[in-house]
Design a protein around this motif. Structure first.
Motif, PDB file in Angstrom:
ATOM      1  N   THR A 417      43.166  13.716  96.943  1.00 16.71           N
ATOM      2  CA  THR A 417      43.498  12.670  97.918  1.00 16.71           C
ATOM      3  C   THR A 417      43.531  13.244  99.324  1.00 16.71           C
ATOM      4  OG1 THR A 417      44.782  11.390  96.311  1.00 16.71           O
ATOM      5  CG2 THR A 417      45.264  11.008  98.638  1.00 16.71           C
ATOM      6  N   MET A 418      44.135  14.403  99.475  1.00 16.76           N
ATOM      7  CA  MET A 418      44.247  15.009 100.803  1.00 16.76           C
ATOM      8  C   MET A 418      42.871  15.380 101.346  1.00 16.76           C
ATOM      9  SD  MET A 418      46.695  15.500 102.881  1.00 16.76           S
ATOM     10  CE  MET A 418      47.102  16.341 104.405  1.00 16.76           C
ATOM     11  N   GLU A 419      42.003  15.892 100.498  1.00 19.43           N
ATOM     12  CA  GLU A 419      40.649  16.230 100.932  1.00 19.43           C
ATOM     13  C   GLU A 419      39.926  14.992 101.446  1.00 19.43           C
ATOM     14  OE1 GLU A 419      37.842  19.163 101.642  1.00 19.43           O
ATOM     15  OE2 GLU A 419      39.595  19.572 100.394  1.00 19.43           O
ATOM     16  N   ALA A 420      40.077  13.873 100.743  1.00 20.33           N
ATOM     17  CA  ALA A 420      39.435  12.632 101.179  1.00 20.33           C
ATOM     18  C   ALA A 420      40.019  12.141 102.500  1.00 20.33           C
ATOM     19  CB  ALA A 420      39.606  11.553 100.098  1.00 20.33           C
ATOM     20  N   LEU A 421      41.347  12.234 102.653  1.00 19.31           N
ATOM     21  CA  LEU A 421      41.981  11.842 103.909  1.00 19.31           C
ATOM     22  C   LEU A 421      41.499  12.696 105.070  1.00 19.31           C
ATOM     23  CD1 LEU A 421      45.646  11.348 102.621  1.00 19.31           C
ATOM     24  CD2 LEU A 421      44.169   9.531 103.511  1.00 19.31           C
ATOM     25  N   VAL A 422      41.430  13.999 104.859  1.00 21.16           N
ATOM     26  CA  VAL A 422      40.985  14.911 105.917  1.00 21.16           C
ATOM     27  C   VAL A 422      39.541  14.607 106.308  1.00 21.16           C
ATOM     28  CG1 VAL A 422      40.438  17.322 106.446  1.00 21.16           C
ATOM     29  CG2 VAL A 422      42.615  16.737 105.337  1.00 21.16           C
ATOM     30  N   ASN A 423      38.682  14.343 105.327  1.00 14.50           N
ATOM     31  CA  ASN A 423      37.291  14.021 105.639  1.00 14.50           C
ATOM     32  C   ASN A 423      37.176  12.730 106.439  1.00 14.50           C
ATOM     33  OD1 ASN A 423      36.297  16.318 104.406  1.00 14.50           O
ATOM     34  ND2 ASN A 423      35.836  15.299 102.460  1.00 14.50           N
ATOM     35  N   THR A 424      38.006  11.735 106.096  1.00  7.18           N
ATOM     36  CA  THR A 424      38.014  10.492 106.861  1.00  7.18           C
ATOM     37  C   THR A 424      38.489  10.742 108.292  1.00  7.18           C
ATOM     38  OG1 THR A 424      38.447   9.184 104.871  1.00  7.18           O
ATOM     39  CG2 THR A 424      38.958   8.157 106.984  1.00  7.18           C
ATOM     40  N   PHE A 425      39.546  11.540 108.434  1.00 13.52           N
ATOM     41  CA  PHE A 425      40.053  11.889 109.765  1.00 13.52           C
ATOM     42  C   PHE A 425      38.955  12.559 110.595  1.00 13.52           C
ATOM     43  CE2 PHE A 425      41.687  15.195 112.571  1.00 13.52           C
ATOM     44  CZ  PHE A 425      42.603  14.501 113.345  1.00 13.52           C
ATOM     45  N   ILE A 426      38.257  13.527 110.012  1.00 13.88           N
ATOM     46  CA  ILE A 426      37.202  14.230 110.735  1.00 13.88           C
ATOM     47  C   ILE A 426      36.085  13.260 111.130  1.00 13.88           C
ATOM     48  CG2 ILE A 426      35.402  15.994 110.551  1.00 13.88           C
ATOM     49  CD1 ILE A 426      38.213  17.140 110.935  1.00 13.88           C
ATOM     50  N   THR A 427      35.784  12.300 110.258  1.00 13.75           N
ATOM     51  CA  THR A 427      34.781  11.287 110.582  1.00 13.75           C
ATOM     52  C   THR A 427      35.173  10.513 111.835  1.00 13.75           C
ATOM     53  OG1 THR A 427      34.156  11.015 108.262  1.00 13.75           O
ATOM     54  CG2 THR A 427      33.587   9.221 109.740  1.00 13.75           C
ATOM     55  N   TYR A 428      36.431  10.109 111.913  1.00 13.99           N
ATOM     56  CA  TYR A 428      36.890   9.406 113.112  1.00 13.99           C
ATOM     57  C   TYR A 428      36.772  10.297 114.350  1.00 13.99           C
ATOM     58  CZ  TYR A 428      38.817   5.430 110.534  1.00 13.99           C
ATOM     59  OH  TYR A 428      38.959   4.306 109.768  1.00 13.99           O
ATOM     60  N   ILE A 429      37.186  11.550 114.249  1.00 16.98           N
ATOM     61  CA  ILE A 429      37.115  12.454 115.406  1.00 16.98           C
ATOM     62  C   ILE A 429      35.681  12.648 115.856  1.00 16.98           C
ATOM     63  CG2 ILE A 429      37.501  14.836 116.162  1.00 16.98           C
ATOM     64  CD1 ILE A 429      40.055  13.165 116.012  1.00 16.98           C
ATOM     65  N   LEU A 430      34.758  12.820 114.915  1.00 15.12           N
ATOM     66  CA  LEU A 430      33.348  12.991 115.269  1.00 15.12           C
ATOM     67  C   LEU A 430      32.814  11.771 116.000  1.00 15.12           C
ATOM     68  CD1 LEU A 430      32.046  14.598 111.944  1.00 15.12           C
ATOM     69  CD2 LEU A 430      32.066  15.696 114.181  1.00 15.12           C
ATOM     70  N   ASN A 431      33.123  10.589 115.494  1.00 13.71           N
ATOM     71  CA  ASN A 431      32.580   9.366 116.085  1.00 13.71           C
ATOM     72  C   ASN A 431      33.188   9.051 117.440  1.00 13.71           C
ATOM     73  OD1 ASN A 431      30.645   7.669 114.186  1.00 13.71           O
ATOM     74  ND2 ASN A 431      32.089   8.756 112.871  1.00 13.71           N
ATOM     75  N   ILE A 432      34.501   9.164 117.574  1.00 12.95           N
ATOM     76  CA  ILE A 432      35.112   8.832 118.869  1.00 12.95           C
ATOM     77  C   ILE A 432      34.737   9.850 119.937  1.00 12.95           C
ATOM     78  CG2 ILE A 432      37.045   7.628 117.797  1.00 12.95           C
ATOM     79  CD1 ILE A 432      38.765  10.130 118.552  1.00 12.95           C
ATOM     80  N   SER A 433      34.436  11.081 119.530  1.00 15.50           N
ATOM     81  CA  SER A 433      34.098  12.128 120.491  1.00 15.50           C
ATOM     82  C   SER A 433      32.661  12.025 120.970  1.00 15.50           C
ATOM     83  CB  SER A 433      34.309  13.514 119.864  1.00 15.50           C
ATOM     84  OG  SER A 433      35.638  13.688 119.431  1.00 15.50           O
ATOM     85  N   GLN A 434      31.767  11.598 120.082  1.00 11.51           N
ATOM     86  CA  GLN A 434      30.340  11.670 120.376  1.00 11.51           C
ATOM     87  C   GLN A 434      29.725  10.350 120.790  1.00 11.51           C
ATOM     88  OE1 GLN A 434      28.894  13.396 116.692  1.00 11.51           O
ATOM     89  NE2 GLN A 434      29.409  15.479 117.347  1.00 11.51           N
ATOM     90  N   CYS A 435      30.452   9.241 120.635  1.00 10.67           N
ATOM     91  CA  CYS A 435      29.915   7.933 120.990  1.00 10.67           C
ATOM     92  C   CYS A 435      30.694   7.342 122.155  1.00 10.67           C
ATOM     93  CB  CYS A 435      29.973   6.982 119.792  1.00 10.67           C
ATOM     94  SG  CYS A 435      29.027   7.571 118.375  1.00 10.67           S
TER      95      CYS A 435
END
Length: 454
Positions: A417-435
């Motif tokens: 569960t934690m791995e999935a949460l962390v991956n989702t968090f990183i997805t948000y950081i990537l998108n908000i930073s690059q778009c």
């Protein structure tokens, strides 16, 4: 001169957390390039133990509770470990998080990890009792250890040690108008207001996948890094959106949990965010990072997140609420009520303290090079066995790179569960930073790849 004294209320709370739940000890990790000599590290530790009186203290029982005592304190323990691969430092990190500090002997311990596959890579790991240290002072302590290491290695005469005077209990450092009878009354009203907010908002949490009594819980960690280019993109976007990196991290953590909780046509969810803050700059006169003490406080924010909530609007809301809380002096009130909140966690072990927790020290301002040694990375984490169901991040930025430690209490949250949460968090950081355009909760697609160092 004796520096023995009784523990303050906040320091007592940290000792309770250490002895009963192996929680809130501060683990700090430096990745070092260069050949590290353990004998020289030993000499460096002896010097810092002389310089910092609280490192030359232990905790004993007295008629009035607990007190710091110098006489009979052990030398700072140094353990040397050899690991085959550089990623195995996490194994030592895990061990350190789940071993309480023998506070009746010492208040800091150290591990030097040698990597057999690369003789020029080592890890320096310190575990400090939170009654005497916080993340900033622990990071500064690593720099002090390596500075002495450099001087000893080249045969320089060690400058006369300037022994620091230990600070009084944190409660005595806060502004005068926040102390005394008036401070106690205001803090009591603040505690009642906080309880009312929790009852009114009823923030949802991840809850317990599996419940165990506090004594059987343990800490685990997932480590991630944002490379300098991505870190700078995040900083730039936060500036454009008139908010802070800390607020963006809070928003991304809440978005991550909200995405998991908003199922079956549910339209909104109420969440709580616990942010940790440094009080040094809010005390007059300001206190230096080199002074070892528990000089951190927290702020609880409550937020409603809808499926159409704008990410940057949420980040600005986090920032605005934190600024309002600072103006009201709530960070000092939290210091005065912290022991009550911790006692509550022990009395009601099935309660989750908050939805998410964010501790971000920001840019780490210590040197990179110490003679032949070079610090490549430095990060930290607080042990969190007590806090089941809490999604937690500890962040630091060094040499342009952001290092993230996601600490969680097992088995309340499983590694999967934690791995999935962390991956989702990183997805948000990537998108908000690059778009450059705005995002709502479900606008960001899941990625099958994560260009982030693990």
């Amino acid at each position: 001169m004796s520096f023995d004294r009784n523990l303050g209320r906040l320091e007592q709370a940290m000792e309770i957390l250490n002895t009963r739940a192996t929680t809130w000890n501060v683990v700090t990790i430096s990745r070092i390039n260069g050949s590290v000599n353990e004998d020289v590290i030993r000499q460096s530790l002896d010097l810092i133990q002389c310089r910092h009186p609280r490192l030359n203290s232990h905790i004993v029982s007295s008629r009035n509770g607990w007190k710091f005592q110098t006489e009979g304190t052990d030398k700072i323990p140094l353990r040397v470990v050899k690991k085959l691969d550089s990623k195995q430092w996490l194994e030592v990190f895990y061990e350190e998080m789940n071993n309480k500090i023998d506070s009746n002997k010492y208040l800091l311990r150290v591990v030097l990890v040698h990597i057999l596959s690369d003789r020029h890579v080592s890890f320096l790991i310190t575990t400090a009792h939170h009654a005497i240290a916080d993340a900033l002072s622990c990071i500064r302590l690593h720099s002090e250890i390596l500075t002495y290491y450099q001087e000893i290695s080249v045969g320089e005469a060690i400058k006369p040690l300037i022994n620091l005077t230990p600070l009084p209990p944190t409660e005595e450092l806060i502004p005068q108008d926040k102390k005394g009878l008036k401070g106690k009354i205001n803090s009591l009203f603040f505690l009642l207001h906080l309880a009312w907010q929790k009852l009114w908002y009823r923030p949802e949490t991840l809850g317990f996948e599996k419940y165990l009594p506090i004594a059987q819980r343990y800490s685990d960690v997932i480590h991630r890094q944002l490379e300098p280019e991505l870190t700078q993109q995040l900083v730039n976007r936060c500036r454009q959106e008139n908010t802070t990196v800390n607020s963006a991290l809070c928003a991304a953590m809440m978005f991550t949990v909200a995405q998991k909780l908003l199922k079956n046509n549910k339209k909104f969810v109420r969440l709580s965010c616990l942010s940790y803050l440094d009080v040094r700059r809010h005390i007059n006169p300001a206190i230096s990072d080199e002074n070892m003490a528990v000089l951190a406080t927290s702020n609880m924010g409550f937020h409603a997140i809808h499926t159409n909530t704008n990410f940057w609007q949420l980040a600005r809301e986090v920032k605005q609420k934190l600024e309002a809380s600072l103006k009201q002096g709530n960070i000092f009130k939290m210091i005065l009520i912290a022991k009550y909140l911790i006692d509550f966690c022990f009395i009601y072990p099935k309660q989750v303290a908050a939805t998410v927790s964010v501790s971000n020290v920001g840019k780490v301002n210590i040197p990179k090079v110490y003679g032949e040694l070079e610090v490549e990375e430095i990060s930290f984490a607080g042990t969190h066995a007590l806090y089941g169901g809490l999604f937690t991040i500890h962040a630091s930025t060094f040499q342009g790179k952001m290092l993230l430690n996601f600490v969680f209490s097992r088995p309340s949250i499983s590694p999967e569960t934690m791995e999935a949460l962390v991956n989702t968090f990183i997805t948000y950081i990537l998108n908000i930073s690059q778009c450059q355009h705005d995002f709502c909760l479900h606008d960001i697609p899941q990625r099958d790849y994560y260009p982030v160092k693990q």
